[in-house]
Design an enzyme around this catalytic site. Structure first.
Site, PDB file in Angstrom:
ATOM      1  N   GLY A 100       0.800  -1.217   0.000  1.00  0.00           N
ATOM      2  CA  GLY A 100       0.000   0.000   0.000  1.00  0.00           C
ATOM      3  C   GLY A 100       0.830   1.263   0.000  1.00  0.00           C
ATOM      4  O   GLY A 100       0.460   2.260   0.632  1.00  0.00           O
TER       5      GLY A 100
ATOM      6  N   TYR B 291     -13.239  -3.559  11.709  1.00  0.00           N
ATOM      7  CA  TYR B 291     -11.963  -2.873  11.523  1.00  0.00           C
ATOM      8  C   TYR B 291     -11.090  -3.019  12.773  1.00  0.00           C
ATOM      9  O   TYR B 291      -9.898  -3.339  12.679  1.00  0.00           O
ATOM     10  CB  TYR B 291     -12.192  -1.398  11.217  1.00  0.00           C
ATOM     11  CG  TYR B 291     -10.909  -0.605  11.082  1.00  0.00           C
ATOM     12  CD1 TYR B 291     -10.085  -0.776   9.971  1.00  0.00           C
ATOM     13  CD2 TYR B 291     -10.519   0.307  12.060  1.00  0.00           C
ATOM     14  CE1 TYR B 291      -8.900  -0.054   9.841  1.00  0.00           C
ATOM     15  CE2 TYR B 291      -9.345   1.033  11.937  1.00  0.00           C
ATOM     16  CZ  TYR B 291      -8.537   0.846  10.829  1.00  0.00           C
ATOM     17  OH  TYR B 291      -7.364   1.555  10.708  1.00  0.00           O
TER      18      TYR B 291
ATOM     19  N   ILE C  63       0.610   6.967   4.422  1.00  0.00           N
ATOM     20  CA  ILE C  63       1.697   6.534   5.292  1.00  0.00           C
ATOM     21  C   ILE C  63       2.673   5.624   4.560  1.00  0.00           C
ATOM     22  O   ILE C  63       3.896   5.737   4.714  1.00  0.00           O
ATOM     23  CB  ILE C  63       1.107   5.840   6.532  1.00  0.00           C
ATOM     24  CG1 ILE C  63       0.357   6.857   7.385  1.00  0.00           C
ATOM     25  CG2 ILE C  63       2.197   5.160   7.359  1.00  0.00           C
ATOM     26  CD1 ILE C  63      -0.649   6.256   8.316  1.00  0.00           C
ATOM     27  N   GLY C  64       2.147   4.712   3.752  1.00  0.00           N
ATOM     28  CA  GLY C  64       3.019   3.804   3.016  1.00  0.00           C
ATOM     29  C   GLY C  64       3.941   4.534   2.061  1.00  0.00           C
ATOM     30  O   GLY C  64       5.124   4.206   1.943  1.00  0.00           O
TER      31      GLY C  64
END
Length: 304
Positions: A21, A175, A26-27
């Site tokens: 990702g 989640y 963030i990735g």
């Protein structure tokens, strides 16, 4: 551990990292900083156009450091294909960062293999990827595996009788369970690495509340969650680049603890300098972690 920033990243020259990702959020910033520090990074992403564009942006700053390779964590076949390509091209892997995720889609969805989407992508896809890349990791001099968890793990519970939320789907409950699973996965992997003498560091990190595409791709840009977040963003959230610092600390700092958990150290761990994070007590249950691991092996058909 003192306040930590991207300038504290030691040289990553000669290291190879796989980051899931990594086309945005963030990735992406994790991949960018590792490349700037000298690592070669593989951006393992589902969207080919976005993945290639992200690699090009990184290469504009750190020439030749980034490549895109296709990976859809919602398909075990895609995970196997990615791992096969990696093994054909590389002998070892220094760093695996299991970053990709999906958050709270309003209606229950399933992966290509019939898993509830969040449990399947956030946890099972990464479990399978880790299992398949583990031989390459163990061959590296000082391998690390980083699992992206969340402050949402605090509300999570591992329901071993209904991991797929088939009885009653609640978006945030599913989640939270998937992010608790990631944290417990990190700790259980460390226990198994220690028992097996693998020389591997397994850690978890969370970004606090970071401004990424998770809301838009999950509940939706017009959802109540998105509207509520806009009201409080100035007070509790931070950029994707700041959110990546916890991951980067776990991935590169010399003084991390095996099986450790890292995140922002401000109020409620929403934001602030990267440092040690606090796992909830139920995340430390080794018996549940072992049962979760065994369930993942059965569901993916892979043993790590």
């Amino acid at each position: 551990m003192n306040a930590w920033a991207s300038g504290d990243i030691p040289s990553q020259a000669g290291k190879l990292a796989v980051i899931t990702g990594a086309n945005s959020g963030i990735g992406y910033f994790t991949a960018l900083e590792l490349a700037k520090a000298g690592a070669n990074v593989i951006l393992a992403c589902r969207n080919a156009q976005k993945g290639a564009a992200a690699a090009a942006k990184i290469n504009a700053v750190a020439p030749g450091r980034a490549v895109f390779d296709a990976l859809d964590l919602a398909s075990l076949a895609s995970v196997h294909d990615f791992a096969a390509r990696f093994k054909a091209a590389h002998g070892t892997l220094d760093l695996l960062i299991n970053n990709a995720g999906v958050m709270a889609p309003p209606a229950r969805q399933t992966t290509a293999d019939g898993f509830e989407l969040q449990f399947g992508v956030n946890f099972l896809g990464h479990f399978a990827l880790t299992a398949l890349l583990l031989p390459a990791l163990i061959k590296a001099p000082a391998p690390r595996v980083i699992q992206l968890s969340s402050i949402a793990h605090r509300q999570g519970r591992i329901d071993l009788t209904d991991l797929q939320s088939a009885r009653a789907y609640k978006p945030w409950q599913a989640y939270s369970q998937s992010k608790l699973a990631m944290l417990m996965f990190a700790m259980e992997l460390q226990r198994r690495a220690d028992a097996g003498g693998w020389g591997l560091l397994s850690l978890a990190a969370h970004p606090g509340i970071a401004r990424t595409e998770l809301i838009a791709n999950g509940p939706g840009a017009g959802s109540l969650t998105a509207l509520g977040l806009k009201l409080v963003e100035p007070f509790i959230s931070r950029s994707g680049a700041a959110g990546a610092l916890s991951t980067l600390l776990a991935a590169t700092a010399a003084d991390v603890a095996p099986g450790g958990y890292y995140g922002p150290t401000g109020f409620r761990e929403f934001r602030g300098p990267a440092g040690k994070a606090r796992p909830e007590k139920h995340a430390l249950d080794a018996g549940v972690a072992r049962a979760l691991w065994e369930a993942a092996e059965a569901l993916t058909g892979l043993r790590a």
